[in-house]
Design an enzyme around this catalytic site. Structure first.
Site, PDB file in Angstrom:
ATOM      1  N   SER A   1      42.578  45.140  35.131  1.00 20.05           N
ATOM      2  CA  SER A   1      41.431  44.355  35.570  1.00 20.05           C
ATOM      3  C   SER A   1      40.271  44.516  34.578  1.00 20.05           C
ATOM      4  O   SER A   1      40.428  44.186  33.402  1.00 20.05           O
ATOM      5  CB  SER A   1      41.060  44.764  36.993  1.00 20.05           C
ATOM      6  OG  SER A   1      40.234  43.792  37.576  1.00 20.05           O
TER       7      SER A   1
ATOM      8  N   ASP B   1      47.809  37.368  42.865  1.00 21.59           N
ATOM      9  CA  ASP B   1      46.581  38.141  42.683  1.00 21.59           C
ATOM     10  C   ASP B   1      45.440  37.438  43.424  1.00 21.59           C
ATOM     11  O   ASP B   1      45.222  36.245  43.231  1.00 21.59           O
ATOM     12  CB  ASP B   1      46.295  38.241  41.184  1.00 21.59           C
ATOM     13  CG  ASP B   1      45.253  39.283  40.846  1.00 21.59           C
ATOM     14  OD1 ASP B   1      44.175  39.258  41.472  1.00 21.59           O
ATOM     15  OD2 ASP B   1      45.517  40.119  39.962  1.00 21.59           O
TER      16      ASP B   1
ATOM     17  N   HIS C   1      46.725  42.231  43.212  1.00 19.61           N
ATOM     18  CA  HIS C   1      45.884  42.938  42.234  1.00 19.61           C
ATOM     19  C   HIS C   1      45.899  44.455  42.430  1.00 19.61           C
ATOM     20  O   HIS C   1      45.216  45.175  41.715  1.00 19.61           O
ATOM     21  CB  HIS C   1      44.439  42.416  42.365  1.00 19.61           C
ATOM     22  CG  HIS C   1      43.583  42.664  41.153  1.00 19.61           C
ATOM     23  ND1 HIS C   1      43.854  42.090  39.928  1.00 19.61           N
ATOM     24  CD2 HIS C   1      42.474  43.428  40.959  1.00 19.61           C
ATOM     25  CE1 HIS C   1      42.931  42.478  39.043  1.00 19.61           C
ATOM     26  NE2 HIS C   1      42.094  43.299  39.641  1.00 19.61           N
TER      27      HIS C   1
END
Lengths: 280, 280
Positions: A150, A226, A258
């Site tokens: 991320s 995600d 995610h």
């Protein structure tokens, strides 16, 4: 000069040692904490090392406990470092939002108040922390790879494309891929670097990919389910990679979200990817 | 009758699904939450299942996020269940100590006040939760194994020795091995079961090992640098296993402590141990 540090904890893990260490940082002006896993091989030789940069809200601890990397690092004789994601403490600027300030350093050197005095994460990750770890642990400076998740995937890609001679392998899990065109980026790059977007370009993986790419192969994993696809903008990076004919793989992993369950699932692939490219 | 439940979350993990579910428990009179990992095979057939009982202070979440079991369960096509360690909530009795009350159910059915109304974890784990999961998920009731860590290792061993026909494989990580002679045990068994030690014997692995053992092989892993060796009393169980000629392995793992880094290191061995014994 060797930078000094304190040992917070050390736990045996897969035949090696999972350590947590802290030190006074010149870059951030704060005490910083990081995790370092050393495989058994580090008892008698310098080993390759993978930098793992974490995402928003994380500390050094999240990936260290939840990503399942130690097993694979032990198998391949590789170390892995888990830095914190920002300076922290009472005297450090912060914001009520989870995605700005403490826990959200975005791997840049802030030029704007109130962030400038402490938010120097680019310098911390690329200069100060390397000096500390190579000066104190059995790590091979010539065998460094970098990855992250991320916000940390954003950090890994931008750092690797800036210092490709140093980071000989790169990968990312669900990176924030195009921050200058996302709400995960405009706010933070504006706050830390100011409103002039030319300063942002050095911290946008899609723009860097268009401009210069990476001299080796790049591995990107992205979950198809995600919950942050609109903020991550993987399609912008995938397009830039394809247009550039960037060597490597962009993998859309069906059904993954995610979370660390996603990261853990593909951690083995990533560690092996780096180990192959860092083998001497 | 199928017991109903609610889905708290589901995340894809190693090709399967890591779910978290909650339900109203008759046994504890509270809402209970558990984690269940289903490998991909469960989409089209009933799969073997490993019960993982957690230790003091843990919820359903600790091992689910930190033990690294999903990778191995995916490889072997096995499910794994992570129950909570006690009833919880404002109306539930508790104690200021971390090792009594909420988070410390010790896998017994309390007969004493104030614990009796809710602390019925033995019944919950061995009867109610099985009814729920076998009624609702693609799990094979004829292929159940059980393991656990610390207080959960105590639970796994005592439950397996009590119902050996049901739990066809058993292992433990650093179990509380002789609670009736330990400060991890005397206080809790006294509080939940009363001062009469004859009621405790059914919940002491060393005593059960001396009395009846287990009809299959038993796997125990214990770290040699566990910070709780004096409370766990592994030597009592090791002696009882040796004296009985109990088939199986007691492994003293050099340098490992009591943490999840220890559990994670040997999780692969344990999942494979169970998978071999539950194979149809």
């Amino acid at each position: 000069m060797t930078i000094s540090y304190e040992t917070v904890s050390e736990n045996r893990s897969f035949g090696g040692v999972q350590g947590v260490y802290s030190h006074q940082s010149q870059a951030t002006g704060t005490k910083m904490t990081f995790g370092l896993y050393l495989p058994e091989e580090a008892e008698h030789e310098r080993v390759p090392v993978l930098w793992y940069l974490s995402g928003l809200t994380c500390t050094h601890e999240n990936a260290m406990t939840k990503a399942g990397a130690q097993e694979w690092c032990a198998r391949t004789g590789m170390a892995i470092i888990f830095p914190d994601t920002s300076p922290r403490g009472e005297g450090v600027a912060n914001d009520d939002a989870y995605d700005l300030g403490q826990g959200a350093g975005f791997y840049v050197d802030a030029t704007q108040e109130p962030w400038k005095p402490h938010f120097q994460m680019w310098h911390y990750i690329t200069h100060e922390l390397p000096e500390l770890v190579f000066g104190n642990f059995a790590l091979d400076r010539e065998a460094q790879g970098i990855t992250g998740h991320s916000m940390g995937g954003h950090g890994a890609l931008t750092i690797a494309m800036t210092f490709p001679e140093r980071y000989k392998s790169v990968s990312a899990f669900a990176p924030i891929a195009h921050p200058s065109e996302s709400d995960w980026g405009r706010k933070q790059l504006g706050a830390y670097l100011g409103p002039d977007k030319t300063a942002w370009a050095a911290h946008d993986s899609t723009l860097l990919m268009r401009k210069r790419g990476y001299p080796g192969e790049v591995l990107i994993d992205q979950g198809s389910r995600d919950q942050f696809l609109d903020l991550l903008k993987p399609e912008a990076l995938a397009l830039a990679m394809a247009e550039r004919r960037q060597p490597g793989q962009f993998r859309m992993q069906e059904g993954y979200d995610h979370s660390y369950f996603f990261v853990q699932t593909f951690m083995g692939d990533h560690v092996l990817w780096h180990a192959e490219r860092l083998a001497r």
